[in-house]
Design a protein around this motif. Structure first.
Motif, PDB file in Angstrom:
ATOM      1  N   TYR A  38       6.561   8.089  71.230  1.00 46.54           N
ATOM      2  CA  TYR A  38       7.279   6.994  70.575  1.00 46.54           C
ATOM      3  C   TYR A  38       8.745   7.330  70.330  1.00 46.54           C
ATOM      4  N   GLU A  39       9.014   8.588  70.045  1.00 46.57           N
ATOM      5  CA  GLU A  39      10.393   8.999  69.776  1.00 46.57           C
ATOM      6  C   GLU A  39      11.295   8.821  70.988  1.00 46.57           C
ATOM      7  N   LYS A  40      10.717   8.847  72.187  1.00 49.22           N
ATOM      8  CA  LYS A  40      11.505   8.610  73.402  1.00 49.22           C
ATOM      9  C   LYS A  40      12.184   7.250  73.355  1.00 49.22           C
ATOM     10  N   TRP A  41      11.588   6.334  72.594  1.00 46.49           N
ATOM     11  CA  TRP A  41      12.121   4.977  72.483  1.00 46.49           C
ATOM     12  C   TRP A  41      12.859   4.753  71.158  1.00 46.49           C
ATOM     13  N   GLY A  42      13.174   5.863  70.490  1.00 44.73           N
ATOM     14  CA  GLY A  42      13.932   5.754  69.243  1.00 44.73           C
ATOM     15  C   GLY A  42      13.121   5.280  68.059  1.00 44.73           C
TER      16      GLY A  42
ATOM     17  N   MET B 149       4.984  -1.713  64.093  1.00 45.85           N
ATOM     18  CA  MET B 149       6.083  -0.794  63.791  1.00 45.85           C
ATOM     19  C   MET B 149       6.319   0.214  64.914  1.00 45.85           C
ATOM     20  N   LEU B 150       5.332   0.377  65.788  1.00 49.51           N
ATOM     21  CA  LEU B 150       5.424   1.362  66.864  1.00 49.51           C
ATOM     22  C   LEU B 150       5.725   0.692  68.202  1.00 49.51           C
ATOM     23  N   VAL B 151       6.537  -0.329  68.149  1.00 51.01           N
ATOM     24  CA  VAL B 151       6.986  -1.048  69.337  1.00 51.01           C
ATOM     25  C   VAL B 151       8.510  -1.053  69.313  1.00 51.01           C
TER      26      VAL B 151
ATOM     27  N   ASN C 151      11.009  -2.870  69.177  1.00 47.15           N
ATOM     28  CA  ASN C 151      11.292  -4.290  68.986  1.00 47.15           C
ATOM     29  C   ASN C 151      12.739  -4.658  69.284  1.00 47.15           C
ATOM     30  N   ASP C 152      13.688  -3.845  68.841  1.00 47.60           N
ATOM     31  CA  ASP C 152      15.104  -4.162  69.081  1.00 47.60           C
ATOM     32  C   ASP C 152      15.420  -4.158  70.572  1.00 47.60           C
ATOM     33  N   HIS C 153      14.862  -3.183  71.298  1.00 44.79           N
ATOM     34  CA  HIS C 153      15.102  -3.117  72.743  1.00 44.79           C
ATOM     35  C   HIS C 153      14.496  -4.323  73.450  1.00 44.79           C
ATOM     36  N   LEU C 154      13.304  -4.721  73.039  1.00 47.95           N
ATOM     37  CA  LEU C 154      12.667  -5.876  73.654  1.00 47.95           C
ATOM     38  C   LEU C 154      13.433  -7.168  73.365  1.00 47.95           C
ATOM     39  N   LYS C 155      13.986  -7.268  72.157  1.00 48.76           N
ATOM     40  CA  LYS C 155      14.815  -8.432  71.832  1.00 48.76           C
ATOM     41  C   LYS C 155      16.041  -8.494  72.742  1.00 48.76           C
ATOM     42  N   GLN C 156      16.660  -7.333  72.962  1.00 48.73           N
ATOM     43  CA  GLN C 156      17.859  -7.279  73.796  1.00 48.73           C
ATOM     44  C   GLN C 156      17.539  -7.666  75.244  1.00 48.73           C
ATOM     45  N   LEU C 157      16.410  -7.194  75.745  1.00 53.42           N
ATOM     46  CA  LEU C 157      16.002  -7.558  77.105  1.00 53.42           C
ATOM     47  C   LEU C 157      15.856  -9.064  77.240  1.00 53.42           C
ATOM     48  N   GLN C 158      15.310  -9.697  76.200  1.00 55.32           N
ATOM     49  CA  GLN C 158      15.167 -11.157  76.230  1.00 55.32           C
ATOM     50  C   GLN C 158      16.527 -11.835  76.245  1.00 55.32           C
ATOM     51  N   GLU C 159      17.443 -11.331  75.405  1.00 54.43           N
ATOM     52  CA  GLU C 159      18.785 -11.911  75.355  1.00 54.43           C
ATOM     53  C   GLU C 159      19.501 -11.786  76.698  1.00 54.43           C
ATOM     54  N   GLU C 160      19.221 -10.698  77.393  1.00 57.39           N
ATOM     55  CA  GLU C 160      19.855 -10.459  78.702  1.00 57.39           C
ATOM     56  C   GLU C 160      19.165 -11.206  79.826  1.00 57.39           C
ATOM     57  N   GLY C 161      18.035 -11.810  79.520  1.00 54.12           N
ATOM     58  CA  GLY C 161      17.281 -12.503  80.554  1.00 54.12           C
ATOM     59  C   GLY C 161      16.480 -11.578  81.441  1.00 54.12           C
ATOM     60  N   ASN C 162      16.277 -10.344  80.999  1.00 56.04           N
ATOM     61  CA  ASN C 162      15.527  -9.356  81.779  1.00 56.04           C
ATOM     62  C   ASN C 162      14.048  -9.465  81.417  1.00 56.04           C
ATOM     63  N   PHE C 163      13.417 -10.495  81.906  1.00 55.02           N
ATOM     64  CA  PHE C 163      12.043 -10.768  81.536  1.00 55.02           C
ATOM     65  C   PHE C 163      11.040  -9.860  82.247  1.00 55.02           C
ATOM     66  N   THR C 164      11.450  -9.314  83.399  1.00 54.90           N
ATOM     67  CA  THR C 164      10.571  -8.389  84.116  1.00 54.90           C
ATOM     68  C   THR C 164      10.333  -7.131  83.298  1.00 54.90           C
ATOM     69  N   GLU C 165      11.429  -6.517  82.854  1.00 54.15           N
ATOM     70  CA  GLU C 165      11.296  -5.278  82.080  1.00 54.15           C
ATOM     71  C   GLU C 165      10.655  -5.548  80.724  1.00 54.15           C
ATOM     72  N   ARG C 166      10.978  -6.694  80.140  1.00 54.68           N
ATOM     73  CA  ARG C 166      10.371  -7.047  78.846  1.00 54.68           C
ATOM     74  C   ARG C 166       8.854  -7.104  78.964  1.00 54.68           C
TER      75      ARG C 166
ATOM     76  N   GLU D   2       2.880  -2.007  78.765  1.00 52.32           N
ATOM     77  CA  GLU D   2       2.711  -0.550  78.741  1.00 52.32           C
ATOM     78  C   GLU D   2       2.465  -0.035  77.328  1.00 52.32           C
ATOM     79  N   PHE D   3       3.129  -0.639  76.359  1.00 45.61           N
ATOM     80  CA  PHE D   3       2.960  -0.170  74.973  1.00 45.61           C
ATOM     81  C   PHE D   3       1.577  -0.483  74.418  1.00 45.61           C
ATOM     82  N   LYS D   4       0.824  -1.346  75.074  1.00 45.25           N
ATOM     83  CA  LYS D   4      -0.530  -1.631  74.628  1.00 45.25           C
ATOM     84  C   LYS D   4      -1.442  -0.412  74.772  1.00 45.25           C
ATOM     85  N   THR D   5      -1.086   0.516  75.662  1.00 47.08           N
ATOM     86  CA  THR D   5      -1.916   1.709  75.852  1.00 47.08           C
ATOM     87  C   THR D   5      -1.204   2.979  75.396  1.00 47.08           C
ATOM     88  N   TYR D   6      -0.144   2.833  74.631  1.00 52.97           N
ATOM     89  CA  TYR D   6       0.483   4.009  74.012  1.00 52.97           C
ATOM     90  C   TYR D   6      -0.488   4.583  72.968  1.00 52.97           C
TER      91      TYR D   6
END
Length: 417
Positions: A14-18, A352-354, A356-371, A377-381
């Motif tokens: 989880y720390e890899k994602w801040g 709390m272990l998602v 969230n800020d990065h996923l919000k940013q991906l949405q704002e950028e329109g990067n729906f693939t990575e989102r 992937e986080f469902k099996t962390y």
């Protein structure tokens, strides 16, 4: 591998994602869940003159060990609380008053009838929440209460709700924590009504009278709860979502959302962010409907996870008052509390272990693939390793070992009732 070792390995993922896992656990400790007392006795209550359960509510099953007295109910709650991590609250209905064998009508209830609950809450470091009980009573036998055409019946229920708010104020003063007082009524019609407006006019007038009574908001927080339909009110419910949402916003009350009170395809998770734009706070009764408002024990399903995500990623942990509302008499009732409450807490930890800020940013950028890829992937962390460590640190059983405690309690206590 020890629980601690598994935790440290998972933490690094989880720390890899801040994500600061230790900080998340500290935050989780501060979130109280309001645990409903009525799972323990199948919504029976302790009224001397109690009647049959009514008001569109049904509890099925006859598992042995149902609490028959206030002492038994409190004992069962205490057992459940030893299996649930964190410090929480207990939610009472007015029918759990203790009147020492005296018949006390609901409009005459006083704080003294709940002194034992308050003393118990103090001993256990718990807050209390409250609900007037507008069902299972001869004056609600036709399915109408605060919207009833008969003014005398309306006045009875108005006075009951006022008495309940005063009791809640007493709770708040004694326990140093404000009580949420939630009003839900069963009012509605089985078949299509010829007049939808008039009952709603009467309900609004009744609520206005109830809230005319000044109660210190430092000790009591008022909420109103909607419903789509119920048994006996399939075609029309007076207190609809739109009615109570409008009433709450106009009168500075909380709107309480019960996850079982909407159409099966209508998600409470989707309402939270919209409502928080216009309300400082809102309240939840988390349940699990199965085809209808059947109040099944809460499981860690997609909607529960999504509700928790909406609360956590929108920084609303202090804005959303989380309570539970389910009752299953087909399984061990202490186990039901434990399963449902642990799942509610698990869902918050998971949120709390998602990133969230990065996923919000991906949405704002329109990067729906990575989102989408990251969400999946986080469902099996290794969330389970974090949860196990949290339980161990909080002094409650890890994994399914809590079942042994319940089995022992059933053998030594519940089976003797």
């Amino acid at each position: 591998m020890s629980i601690k070792q598994s935790y440290e390995l998972a933490k690094k993922e989880y720390e890899k994602w801040g994500i600061n896992v230790d900080e998340a656990l500290e935050k989780l400790k501060q979130v109280p869940i309001s645990i409903h007392c009525w799972q323990g006795d199948d919504v029976s209550g302790f009224e001397v003159n109690k009647g049959e359960l009514s008001g569109g509510i049904d509890v099925t099953g006859n598992y042995p060990g149902k609490a028959r007295t206030p002492e038994e109910l409190r004992s069962d709650l205490e057992k459940a609380l030893t299996l649930i991590p964190g410090k929480h609250r207990v939610n009472l209905h007015a029918i759990y008053a203790e009147t020492n064998g005296e018949v006390v009508e609901r409009d005459k209830l006083e704080p003294k009838h709940f002194e034992n609950w308050v003393n118990w809450a103090k001993e256990n470091g718990l807050g209390l929440d409250f609900n007037p009980t507008l069902f299972s009573h001869e004056k609600s036998a036709d399915g109408l209460t605060l919207s009833h055409p008969d003014q005398e019946i309306r006045e009875f229920w108005i006075n009951h709700c006022i008495a309940s708010r005063k009791i809640a104020e007493y709770f708040g003063k004694e326990l140093g924590s404000p009580t949420l007082t939630n009003i839900w009524i069963p009012d509605g019609y089985k078949d299509v009504p010829s007049d939808r407006l008039t009952p709603r006019v009467r309900l609004k007038e009744s609520l206005d009278k109830i809230f005319e009574e000044e109660i210190d908001e430092q000790y009591n927080i008022d909420a109103v709860e909607s419903k789509l339909f119920g048994i006996g009110s399939e075609s029309y419910v007076v207190g609809s979502h739109e009615f109570y949402l409008g009433y709450a916003l106009k009168n500075n009350k909380l709107c309480l959302l019960d996850t079982g009170h909407y159409h099966p395809t209508e998600m409470v998770s989707n309402k939270i962010s919209a409502m928080l734009l216009y309300s400082d706070k809102l309240a939840l009764h988390v349940s699990r409907p199965v085809r209808w408002d059947s109040d099944h024990v809460v499981t860690l399903d997609d909607e529960l996870k999504e509700i928790a995500l909406e609360i956590v990623r929108n920084d609303a942990l202090e804005k959303v008052m989380i309570g539970l509302d389910f009752f299953d008499a087909s399984i061990n009732r202490v186990a039901a509390w434990t399963i449902g409450t642990r799942n509610m807490i698990k869902s918050l930890l998971n949120a709390m272990l998602v990133p969230n800020d990065h996923l919000k940013q991906l949405q704002e950028e329109g990067n729906f693939t990575e989102r989408l890829a990251l969400i999946e992937e986080f469902k099996t962390y290794p969330f389970g390793a974090i949860w196990d460590y949290y339980c161990e640190q909080m002094g409650v059983p890890v994994k399914e070992t809590w079942l042994e405690d319940v089995k022992k309690y059933e053998k030594e206590v519940l089976s003797n009732r």
